[in-house]
Design an enzyme around this catalytic site. Structure first.
Site, PDB file in Angstrom:
ATOM      1  N   ASP A  38       0.869  -1.182   0.000  1.00 32.98           N
ATOM      2  CA  ASP A  38       0.000   0.000   0.000  1.00 32.98           C
ATOM      3  C   ASP A  38       0.910   1.237   0.000  1.00 32.98           C
ATOM      4  O   ASP A  38       2.138   1.111  -0.182  1.00 32.98           O
ATOM      5  CB  ASP A  38      -0.982  -0.026   1.192  1.00 32.98           C
ATOM      6  CG  ASP A  38      -0.315   0.213   2.538  1.00 32.98           C
ATOM      7  OD1 ASP A  38       0.938   0.291   2.597  1.00 32.98           O
ATOM      8  OD2 ASP A  38      -1.036   0.316   3.552  1.00 32.98           O
TER       9      ASP A  38
ATOM     10  N   CYS B  87       2.979  -3.279   4.078  1.00 36.92           N
ATOM     11  CA  CYS B  87       2.177  -2.115   4.460  1.00 36.92           C
ATOM     12  C   CYS B  87       2.931  -1.432   5.600  1.00 36.92           C
ATOM     13  O   CYS B  87       4.112  -1.732   5.819  1.00 36.92           O
ATOM     14  CB  CYS B  87       0.741  -2.493   4.825  1.00 36.92           C
ATOM     15  SG  CYS B  87       0.547  -3.597   6.231  1.00 36.92           S
TER      16      CYS B  87
ATOM     17  N   THR C 151       2.690  -1.566   8.916  1.00 35.83           N
ATOM     18  CA  THR C 151       3.050  -2.481  10.008  1.00 35.83           C
ATOM     19  C   THR C 151       3.224  -3.925   9.543  1.00 35.83           C
ATOM     20  O   THR C 151       3.720  -4.755  10.317  1.00 35.83           O
ATOM     21  CB  THR C 151       1.935  -2.496  11.069  1.00 35.83           C
ATOM     22  OG1 THR C 151       0.728  -2.911  10.410  1.00 35.83           O
ATOM     23  CG2 THR C 151       1.734  -1.118  11.691  1.00 35.83           C
TER      24      THR C 151
ATOM     25  N   HIS D  11       9.848 -24.270   8.490  1.00 37.79           N
ATOM     26  CA  HIS D  11       8.882 -25.007   9.313  1.00 37.79           C
ATOM     27  C   HIS D  11       7.432 -24.804   8.887  1.00 37.79           C
ATOM     28  O   HIS D  11       6.616 -25.700   9.046  1.00 37.79           O
ATOM     29  CB  HIS D  11       9.005 -24.582  10.782  1.00 37.79           C
ATOM     30  CG  HIS D  11      10.268 -25.051  11.436  1.00 37.79           C
ATOM     31  ND1 HIS D  11      10.462 -24.978  12.796  1.00 37.79           N
ATOM     32  CD2 HIS D  11      11.404 -25.594  10.910  1.00 37.79           C
ATOM     33  CE1 HIS D  11      11.681 -25.452  13.091  1.00 37.79           C
ATOM     34  NE2 HIS D  11      12.268 -25.827  11.964  1.00 37.79           N
TER      35      HIS D  11
ATOM     36  N   HIS E  34       7.083 -31.395  10.028  1.00 37.09           N
ATOM     37  CA  HIS E  34       6.345 -30.141   9.811  1.00 37.09           C
ATOM     38  C   HIS E  34       5.186 -30.301   8.822  1.00 37.09           C
ATOM     39  O   HIS E  34       4.296 -29.452   8.784  1.00 37.09           O
ATOM     40  CB  HIS E  34       7.295 -29.050   9.314  1.00 37.09           C
ATOM     41  CG  HIS E  34       8.402 -28.775  10.276  1.00 37.09           C
ATOM     42  ND1 HIS E  34       8.184 -28.219  11.520  1.00 37.09           N
ATOM     43  CD2 HIS E  34       9.736 -29.034  10.212  1.00 37.09           C
ATOM     44  CE1 HIS E  34       9.330 -28.124  12.169  1.00 37.09           C
ATOM     45  NE2 HIS E  34      10.290 -28.612  11.398  1.00 37.09           N
TER      46      HIS E  34
HETATM   47  C1  RB5 Z   1      -1.821   2.750   6.540  1.00 34.69           C
HETATM   48  O1  RB5 Z   1      -1.856   3.965   7.221  1.00 34.69           O
HETATM   49  C2  RB5 Z   1      -1.666   1.589   7.515  1.00 34.69           C
HETATM   50  O2  RB5 Z   1      -2.810   1.454   8.285  1.00 34.69           O
HETATM   51  C3  RB5 Z   1      -1.353   0.312   6.761  1.00 34.69           C
HETATM   52  O3  RB5 Z   1      -0.226   0.511   5.988  1.00 34.69           O
HETATM   53  C4  RB5 Z   1      -1.057  -0.926   7.586  1.00 34.69           C
HETATM   54  O4  RB5 Z   1      -0.091  -0.681   8.575  1.00 34.69           O
HETATM   55  C5  RB5 Z   1      -2.187  -1.697   8.062  1.00 34.69           C
HETATM   56  O5  RB5 Z   1      -2.059  -2.758   8.673  1.00 34.69           O
END
Ligand code: RB5
Length: 144
Positions: free
Chosen positions: A11, A67, A69, A100, A135
Site C-alpha cells: 500500500d 504495508c 506495520t 517449518h 512439519h
Molecule cells: C496505513 O496507514 C496503515 O494502516 C497500513 O499501511 C497498515 O499498517 C495496516 O495494517
C-alpha cells in the site's frame, strides 16, 4: 515466468520499501512482478493483498506484501485458503517461516523495518526450502 519469479505489492505506507526491494532483488537475479501500488497516494492494503494472493495461488511463486506495520496485509492474505503469510521483523522468523511453516507470502512492515534488514529477510525467505518431515502434518492442520 521463471523459477526466479516473485510477486510483490504494497500500500502507500509500504511503497518506498517496495520500490527499493524491487530494485535490489532484480539486481540479485530475481524476476520481480510488481503488482502495485504505483505511488504514495493513499490506498487500501486489502486490495493489494488479494491481488497478490490470487497470483501466488495461480502461479505457485512466492509473494512479498508490505504495508506500514505488515499486520493488515498479513490478515488479508491469510483469508485465502492455501496462502500461508508470515509477518516477519527478524531474520530468524523469515527463515523459519519457510523451513517449518512452508509460508508462501512474506509480510513486511515499511514503517518499522529498515530496508537492509528487509532485503536480508527477503533473501532468506526466498532461498530457504521447506524442511518437510514432522512439519508436513502441522502445516496441513492449519487449514480448517
Ligand atoms: C496505513 O496507514 C496503515 O494502516 C497500513 O499501511 C497498515 O499498517 C495496516 O495494517
Amino acid at each position: 515466468m521463471s523459477d526466479k519469479t516473485i510477486f510483490i505489492a504494497s500500500d502507500h505506507a509500504g511503497y518506498q520499501l517496495k520500490q527499493r526491494l524491487c530494485r535490489e532483488l532484480k539486481e540479485r537475479g530475481w524476476e520481480v512482478e510488481d503488482l502495485g501500488t504505483h505511488s504514495e497516494e493513499s490506498c487500501a492494503y486489502p486490495d493489494f493483498a488479494h491481488k497478490l494472493c490470487a497470483e501466488v495461488l495461480e502461479n505457485g511463486h512466492k509473494g512479498i506484501l508490505i504495508c506500514g506495520t505488515g499486520t493488515g496485509m498479513c490478515m488479508a492474505a491469510n483469508r485465502h485458503p492455501g496462502i500461508r503469510a508470515a509477518l516477519c521483523t527478524h531474520e530468524f522468523q523469515a527463515k523459519i517461516a519457510r523451513a517449518h511453516n512452508d509460508a508462501n507470502v512474506l509480510c513486511l512492515a515499511g514503517r518499522v523495518t529498515s530496508p537492509p534488514l528487509a532485503l536480508v529477510m527477503c533473501e532468506l525467505f526466498l532461498e530457504q526450502e521447506f524442511e518437510g518431515g514432522r512439519h508436513i502434518r502441522r502445516v496441513e492442520l492449519i487449514e480448517i
